[in-house]
Design a protein around this motif. Structure first.
Motif, PDB file in Angstrom:
ATOM      1  N   VAL A  90      54.918  50.292  31.540  1.00 53.64           N
ATOM      2  CA  VAL A  90      56.166  50.786  32.131  1.00 53.64           C
ATOM      3  C   VAL A  90      56.209  52.309  32.046  1.00 53.64           C
ATOM      4  CG1 VAL A  90      58.686  50.850  31.857  1.00 53.64           C
ATOM      5  CG2 VAL A  90      57.466  48.664  31.726  1.00 53.64           C
ATOM      6  N   GLY A  91      55.869  52.850  30.882  1.00 55.08           N
ATOM      7  CA  GLY A  91      55.868  54.304  30.708  1.00 55.08           C
ATOM      8  C   GLY A  91      54.879  55.005  31.618  1.00 55.08           C
ATOM      9  N   ARG A  94      56.265  54.960  35.155  1.00 59.28           N
ATOM     10  CA  ARG A  94      57.408  55.866  35.304  1.00 59.28           C
ATOM     11  C   ARG A  94      56.961  57.328  35.316  1.00 59.28           C
ATOM     12  NH1 ARG A  94      62.170  56.972  31.047  1.00 59.28           N
ATOM     13  NH2 ARG A  94      63.482  58.197  32.437  1.00 59.28           N
ATOM     14  N   ARG A  95      56.159  57.726  34.338  1.00 60.10           N
ATOM     15  CA  ARG A  95      55.737  59.125  34.226  1.00 60.10           C
ATOM     16  C   ARG A  95      54.859  59.578  35.383  1.00 60.10           C
ATOM     17  NH1 ARG A  95      55.055  57.267  29.191  1.00 60.10           N
ATOM     18  NH2 ARG A  95      52.810  57.118  29.417  1.00 60.10           N
ATOM     19  N   GLY A 100      55.867  51.075  41.145  1.00 63.38           N
ATOM     20  CA  GLY A 100      56.268  50.029  40.221  1.00 63.38           C
ATOM     21  C   GLY A 100      55.060  49.284  39.705  1.00 63.38           C
ATOM     22  N   ASP A 116      60.029  50.774  40.843  1.00 65.87           N
ATOM     23  CA  ASP A 116      60.172  51.996  40.057  1.00 65.87           C
ATOM     24  C   ASP A 116      61.594  52.265  39.586  1.00 65.87           C
ATOM     25  OD1 ASP A 116      61.135  52.640  42.605  1.00 65.87           O
ATOM     26  OD2 ASP A 116      59.974  54.487  42.780  1.00 65.87           O
ATOM     27  N   TYR A 117      62.589  51.885  40.359  1.00 64.17           N
ATOM     28  CA  TYR A 117      63.964  52.201  39.972  1.00 64.17           C
ATOM     29  C   TYR A 117      64.463  51.374  38.783  1.00 64.17           C
ATOM     30  CZ  TYR A 117      64.828  48.390  43.332  1.00 64.17           C
ATOM     31  OH  TYR A 117      64.794  47.206  44.028  1.00 64.17           O
ATOM     32  N   TRP A 118      63.660  50.426  38.298  1.00 71.69           N
ATOM     33  CA  TRP A 118      64.001  49.653  37.100  1.00 71.69           C
ATOM     34  C   TRP A 118      63.313  50.196  35.848  1.00 71.69           C
ATOM     35  CZ3 TRP A 118      67.314  45.657  36.217  1.00 71.69           C
ATOM     36  CH2 TRP A 118      67.908  45.088  37.339  1.00 71.69           C
ATOM     37  N   LEU A 119      62.329  51.053  36.004  1.00 68.30           N
ATOM     38  CA  LEU A 119      61.491  51.446  34.878  1.00 68.30           C
ATOM     39  C   LEU A 119      62.251  52.177  33.772  1.00 68.30           C
ATOM     40  CD1 LEU A 119      58.358  52.578  36.925  1.00 68.30           C
ATOM     41  CD2 LEU A 119      58.717  50.374  35.758  1.00 68.30           C
ATOM     42  N   ALA A 120      63.106  53.118  34.127  1.00 69.01           N
ATOM     43  CA  ALA A 120      63.859  53.871  33.116  1.00 69.01           C
ATOM     44  C   ALA A 120      64.782  52.945  32.333  1.00 69.01           C
ATOM     45  CB  ALA A 120      64.658  55.002  33.770  1.00 69.01           C
ATOM     46  N   GLU A 123      62.741  50.890  29.839  1.00 70.11           N
ATOM     47  CA  GLU A 123      62.384  51.694  28.672  1.00 70.11           C
ATOM     48  C   GLU A 123      63.588  51.910  27.758  1.00 70.11           C
ATOM     49  OE1 GLU A 123      58.622  54.560  29.384  1.00 70.11           O
ATOM     50  OE2 GLU A 123      60.496  55.280  30.254  1.00 70.11           O
TER      51      GLU A 123
END
Length: 130
Positions: A90-91, A94-95, A100, A116-120, A123
């Motif tokens: 996930v990190g 995101r980074r 996704g 991708d909009y769920w990744l933050a 975490e």
């Protein structure tokens, strides 16, 4: 959780709207190790180059697998891969600005996607951040 139970839980999210499926997928994968195909791994620096695929809009996604058997079923026998904790995947996604994560992609179906909009949020909730 056994591998069979994990896969059954992931399969159980098929057909659900993303807002219901993604939290279940993330909870099931929390603490799990995923296999991520690699293009290159530099042992000296620890840098990895992931084998990714682009969607029809040209956005690269990370493909992760719950086991070697799934990778072999899609013809990835002999492909280098790394073992990564779910939250590490996930990190990375995101980074690095990936679209996704796609799980166990095989023959036009997968065991789930995490846009991708769920990744933050994943975490934050599972990793204790923020």
């Amino acid at each position: 959780m056994s591998l069979d139970a994990l896969r059954a839980e992931l399969d159980g999210t098929a057909g659900l709207p993303l807002e219901e499926a993604v939290p279940r997928i993330a909870t099931a994968l929390n603490g799990q190790t995923l296999l991520v195909p690699l293009v290159d791994y530099d042992e000296a620096t620890g840098n990895v180059q992931l084998l990714t695929a682009k969607d029809n809009e040209g956005v690269a996604w990370i493909y992760a697998y719950t086991g070697e058997d799934v990778m072999q079923s899609v013809g990835m026998t002999g492909t280098r891969y790394g073992h990564f904790d779910f939250l590490d995947v996930v990190g990375m996604a995101r980074r690095s600005g990936f679209g996704g994560i796609v799980l166990d992609m095989a023959e036009g179906r997968s065991r789930g996607i995490i846009p991708d909009y769920w990744l933050a949020e994943i975490e934050r909730v599972l990793g204790g951040e923020g």
